[in-house]
Write an enzyme that holds these catalytic residues in place. Structure first.
Site, PDB file in Angstrom:
ATOM      1  N   ASN A 173       0.794  -1.221   0.000  1.00  0.00           N
ATOM      2  CA  ASN A 173       0.000   0.000   0.000  1.00  0.00           C
ATOM      3  C   ASN A 173       0.828   1.273   0.000  1.00  0.00           C
ATOM      4  OD1 ASN A 173      -2.047  -1.841   0.194  1.00  0.00           O
ATOM      5  ND2 ASN A 173      -2.760  -1.194   2.203  1.00  0.00           N
ATOM      6  N   SER A 204      -7.197   6.072   0.002  1.00  0.00           N
ATOM      7  CA  SER A 204      -8.440   5.624   0.626  1.00  0.00           C
ATOM      8  C   SER A 204      -8.959   6.722   1.538  1.00  0.00           C
ATOM      9  CB  SER A 204      -8.192   4.346   1.447  1.00  0.00           C
ATOM     10  OG  SER A 204      -9.312   4.045   2.266  1.00  0.00           O
ATOM     11  N   TYR A 217      -3.751  -0.918   7.910  1.00  0.00           N
ATOM     12  CA  TYR A 217      -4.250  -0.536   6.587  1.00  0.00           C
ATOM     13  C   TYR A 217      -4.487   0.970   6.520  1.00  0.00           C
ATOM     14  CZ  TYR A 217      -7.496   0.053   2.682  1.00  0.00           C
ATOM     15  OH  TYR A 217      -8.109   0.486   1.530  1.00  0.00           O
ATOM     16  N   LYS A 221      -2.496   3.809   4.097  1.00  0.00           N
ATOM     17  CA  LYS A 221      -3.180   4.672   3.139  1.00  0.00           C
ATOM     18  C   LYS A 221      -2.961   6.150   3.470  1.00  0.00           C
ATOM     19  CE  LYS A 221      -4.941   1.694   0.301  1.00  0.00           C
ATOM     20  NZ  LYS A 221      -4.535   1.691  -1.133  1.00  0.00           N
TER      21      LYS A 221
END
Length: 320
Positions: A173, A204, A217, A221
């Site tokens: 990512n 995101s 996560y 992002k």
């Protein structure tokens, strides 16, 4: 002093110390010789503003006023995934000259489908894992530029959602986005005689407001979003523009089931999907609209079938 807000609007940075010196001057008490100097400064500032406005007008012509897809050469990293494939379909409909898809997934049937959609567009595929060393990414870029000579747009779209895979999440990512971007810069950087280019990074909405049950996560992002914002600020130096694509919760295989960090919420996927979401087709249509807008530095939010901009609140400034 009245010119400084205008200069700042056009990206001319002024340190507080310099502004203070100018603001302390008193033109009405100056001698004739100093007035001449002040008049000269006035002419210089007006000339600078005129050039800046002219350059901005040219930038606008290069940006939203011109189709950023039709007839262009585009590299799409992870263009065969859920959002990626539907976005690739929408891109091909708009008629780029070349769409080069880089993906760790090898789907000959998907490439065949895309190739048959528009006779104006040549679709090619290269296997690519964004976690490879930077040198491998550079080698692949050399191959692509050797074939196409020019590339107009790079889309970085690789991503995973699984907070059990801590190193992998960060590697795909964030690090993968940085490495692929770094690999293409020598071909675009105007300091090396390059023509510039455009980068669209899929980040995101969690980069702005985390889903706290998946902090790895969300943080990865947020890092990709911060990186993209820096790229946009570096445009005057590199000639490369950048903006971020930030989807909301979208119905993909990623969201159907995924692991929370330390299993703090075993049912996080079900909880998210209990609220309104968008389809990958809705997201893809918004994505292509954002590409066509082609606005440097914009934080695009793609949520519930809508395309909106996010206004970033500045809480601190380095003043450089």
């Amino acid at each position: 002093m009245k010119y400084f807000p205008e200069l700042l609007k056009h990206g001319i940075a002024c340190t507080p110390r310099y502004v203070s010196k100018v603001s302390s001057s008193k033109p009405h008490s100056l001698s004739n010789s100093k007035r001449k100097s002040t008049d000269g400064d006035h002419v210089w500032k007006m000339s600078l503003l005129k050039r800046l406005k002219s350059n901005n007008t040219e930038d606008q012509k290069k940006g939203g006023g011109k189709d950023a897809i039709a007839g262009k050469n585009i590299i799409f990293v992870a263009g065969l995934g859920c959002i990626g494939m539907d976005t690739s379909r929408e891109i091909v409909k708009s008629g780029p000259k070349n769409l080069v898809i880089l993906d760790r997934l090898e789907k000959p049937e998907a490439i065949e489908e895309l190739s048959g959609m528009n006779p104006k567009t040549k679709v090619t595929f290269h296997p690519y894992d964004v976690t490879v060393p930077l040198e491998e990414s550079v080698k692949l870029m050399k191959t692509i530029f050797g074939q196409l000579k020019t590339v107009d747009l790079l889309i970085n779209g690789a991503g995973i959602l699984d907070d059990h895979q801590i190193e992998g999440t960060i590697a795909v990512n964030f690090t993968g986005t940085v490495n692929t971007t770094t690999a293409i810069m020598p071909f675009w950087d105007k300091r090396q005689g390059g023509p510039g280019g455009v980068i669209a990074n899929i980040c995101s909405v969690t980069g702005c407001n985390a889903i706290y049950q998946v902090p790895v996560y969300s943080a990865s992002k947020a890092a990709a979003l911060s990186f993209t914002m820096s790229l946009a600020k570096l445009t005057p130096i590199t000639g490369v523009t950048a903006y971020s694509i930030n989807p909301g919760i979208t119905k993909t295989t990623l969201v159907n089931k995924f692991n929370s960090w330390l299993d703090v919420e075993p049912c996080v996927a079900q909880l998210l999907l209990a609220h309104p979401t968008q389809t990958t087709k809705q997201c893809a249509k918004s994505f292509v609209k954002a590409i066509k807008e082609n606005k440097n530095g914009v934080i695009w939010k793609l949520d519930l079938g809508r395309l909106d901009t996010i206004k970033w609140t500045k809480h601190w400034d380095s003043h450089i």
